[in-house]
Motif scaffolding. Sequence first.
Motif, PDB file in Angstrom:
ATOM      1  N   CYS A 273       0.866  -1.174   0.000  1.00  0.00           N
ATOM      2  CA  CYS A 273       0.000   0.000   0.000  1.00  0.00           C
ATOM      3  C   CYS A 273       0.908   1.231   0.000  1.00  0.00           C
ATOM      4  O   CYS A 273       2.094   1.132   0.296  1.00  0.00           O
ATOM      5  CB  CYS A 273      -0.866  -0.039   1.249  1.00  0.00           C
ATOM      6  SG  CYS A 273      -1.821   1.431   1.556  1.00  0.00           S
ATOM      7  N   CYS A 275       0.999   3.349   2.173  1.00  0.00           N
ATOM      8  CA  CYS A 275       1.450   3.595   3.546  1.00  0.00           C
ATOM      9  C   CYS A 275       2.657   2.726   3.885  1.00  0.00           C
ATOM     10  O   CYS A 275       3.246   2.880   4.947  1.00  0.00           O
ATOM     11  CB  CYS A 275       0.326   3.340   4.544  1.00  0.00           C
ATOM     12  SG  CYS A 275      -0.042   1.600   4.793  1.00  0.00           S
ATOM     13  N   CYS A 294      -5.175  -3.148   2.087  1.00  0.00           N
ATOM     14  CA  CYS A 294      -4.018  -2.778   2.905  1.00  0.00           C
ATOM     15  C   CYS A 294      -4.103  -3.503   4.249  1.00  0.00           C
ATOM     16  O   CYS A 294      -5.129  -3.451   4.920  1.00  0.00           O
ATOM     17  CB  CYS A 294      -3.991  -1.276   3.117  1.00  0.00           C
ATOM     18  SG  CYS A 294      -2.764  -0.782   4.317  1.00  0.00           S
ATOM     19  N   CYS A 302      -3.950   2.684   8.796  1.00  0.00           N
ATOM     20  CA  CYS A 302      -3.933   3.309   7.479  1.00  0.00           C
ATOM     21  C   CYS A 302      -5.363   3.681   7.122  1.00  0.00           C
ATOM     22  O   CYS A 302      -6.303   3.004   7.509  1.00  0.00           O
ATOM     23  CB  CYS A 302      -3.362   2.324   6.452  1.00  0.00           C
ATOM     24  SG  CYS A 302      -3.441   2.890   4.751  1.00  0.00           S
ATOM     25  N   ASN A 304      -6.531   3.933   4.100  1.00  0.00           N
ATOM     26  CA  ASN A 304      -6.917   3.426   2.790  1.00  0.00           C
ATOM     27  C   ASN A 304      -7.840   2.221   2.934  1.00  0.00           C
ATOM     28  O   ASN A 304      -7.397   1.106   3.168  1.00  0.00           O
ATOM     29  CB  ASN A 304      -5.644   3.042   2.027  1.00  0.00           C
ATOM     30  CG  ASN A 304      -5.960   2.453   0.684  1.00  0.00           C
ATOM     31  OD1 ASN A 304      -7.099   2.530   0.212  1.00  0.00           O
ATOM     32  ND2 ASN A 304      -4.975   1.858   0.069  1.00  0.00           N
TER      33      ASN A 304
HETATM   34 ZN   LIG Z   1      -2.112   1.310   3.800  1.00  0.00          ZN
END
Ligand SMILES: [Zn+2]
Length: 646
Positions: A273, A275, A294, A302, A304
């Motif tokens: 991801c 991140c 993710c 995170c 996302n």
């Molecule tokens: Zn992430």
Amino acid sequence: MFAPKRHLYADRAVSGAYTYNRKALDQLLTDVRNGLIDVVVVEDLDRLSRDLGDLGRMFRTLESRNVELHAATRGKCGIMEVTMVGYLSMEQRLKVTTITTQGRWLAAADGRNPTQIPYGYRRSALGPGIIEEEPETAKIVRRIFDLADKGVSPGTIATLLNKEGVKSPKGRLWSRSCLVGESKRWLGILRNTKYAGLSIYGRIETRRDPDDGTVTMTVRHPSRWIICENGKIALVDPDQWFRVHGRLITTICTKVRGPGNRGEFVFKGVTFCTCGAPMYGSFLRKDRARILFCSAARRGGCNNKRTVTAHFMEREMLRIVRDVIAAPEASALFETEYLARRDHVTRKVVADRTRLESAIALLERKLERTFDEDHSRALSPDRISKLQTRLEKELGELELELQNLPDLEEMPKLPDGIVADFRDAVEKLIGRLPIEKVGSSDMVLFQALRAVVRRVVVKMKPNGGYVLKIDGHLAGLLGSSSTGVSPTRRLVRTCPPPGRGFMGDTDRRTMFETIADTGSYDVSEEDWLVAEPLLGTRRKDAIPQRTVLNAALFHARTRVPLNVLPPRYGTPHGISRAVRIVLRSGALQRTLEALGSRGSKAVDGLDHSVFERRLKDGRANRNVRRPVRGKTSASRVAPSRNRRRA
Ligand SMILES: [Zn+2]
């Protein structure tokens, strides 16, 4: 001068306590069995093994092949030395273990911490091994226990801490296993007795299998535990600790966790991801399609929350591998680079070897001369012996350097067609997506792909599309041997939202459009003379009847749905309507029959069932004037409506 061949066998940083996982030792014994060795020289016998039984067995192997065993510290060794050293080193090992264990217990009884400093504490200035509360992290430990005491599950606590940006003891994200680890060994913060001021030692007994090195752990009877109380280091109230622990045993840890549903996907382990956390694959959808998400998002680390359908991403990635990373031009470039690098290394190794060998020969001659009569007369005995020591030392250094020269076999010749084969395998894999069953041969290809594509960062966009940042290089195909050939290349590819439906895939659409454009399923001029009167005429601005007939033939040959026919046949809506009209009136069937009786090539072996089925389903009989609404395909909605009406 007679120069025996020497070879160095070394297991670096491996314990001599056991004989498993010692590749060099295995190699040595194999060479002994194959009669390649006359003398084995070891620094000391305990280098071979520190186990009496193993040493004895090895000695018998050497003896049976007439191989002498020498130790640098003892000279030639017989069965007596072997037995003695074996016994003594076993004894010593036992002693060391006992002393270490007992030392730990004594230290603990003394209020010290003999093991790793647990989370929430720091080293105290009061003395070695003494720990004290670390205010910041201790606060977190207390909070974790308070939450757990209130009945918050470990997973939820982890998510909560991650959302607050608190770092885990290892400086990463908190996870369930961070809080409640393995139950037998009492791992995890919620199981650590130190927080209640209790240090327990000797709870677990570990035994190692001498043959394969597997470790078995058993929990000793509580009467044999060494429990040291030290209220000063307690971070939480012991009552609270026991309450939480009771809950762990009775509720949380009784839950049997089913087998994970993490799906195998092609780029598992190299997909990340933005991140930085790895992407996991899972069967979350009802249609059994794998999705990627993710791994940190689940634990609150995170933001996302978007997912990507695995096989869409895999298809894009595999195409990039096929068309860019492993493209013929890239492959040619890689081969040139690899060969150049290999040439360079080979030349360097050969040059180094020649240089070292001549230097060694020179030193050996010098050393030999020191034993000459003439020489000894010119120098004092003291200086001669000094000179000899120096020369021997230099000689030893050079020989070591010679042994450490890289092995040319580590950079093999490039296997013929390795990249082309790889590209073919990738091509086949693309055709199989989405992959239902992963076989063992697939895993080999997956490994190769994961080595070639070292890292993919997926950035998801709100419209369902995504950006792939790929680090990859063909050198991955050769494993570690090709490191240093050239740096990995970075590619950035923006992918549109994956298309849906029959023509959703761009490759497929291009293929059918190409087929349509070649017109290979079209009727010929003679056929058209027969067909034209049978089909009747249409309005001037409508799609010509000849195109309608060709479209119907294309539909029957390729099974491309009428509402997504290639643009050559006109607008999707217009052409599907026109075909349905001729089908409903029976004109199409009559035309096809007439063409069939003429032996026309256009209808040769044509499967008429596709039209018959349409009529039977009532699809062609529905009101063709009804506009197609939204994205919903008209043909898919029709049957249910008809049923309802009936
Ligand atoms: Zn992430």
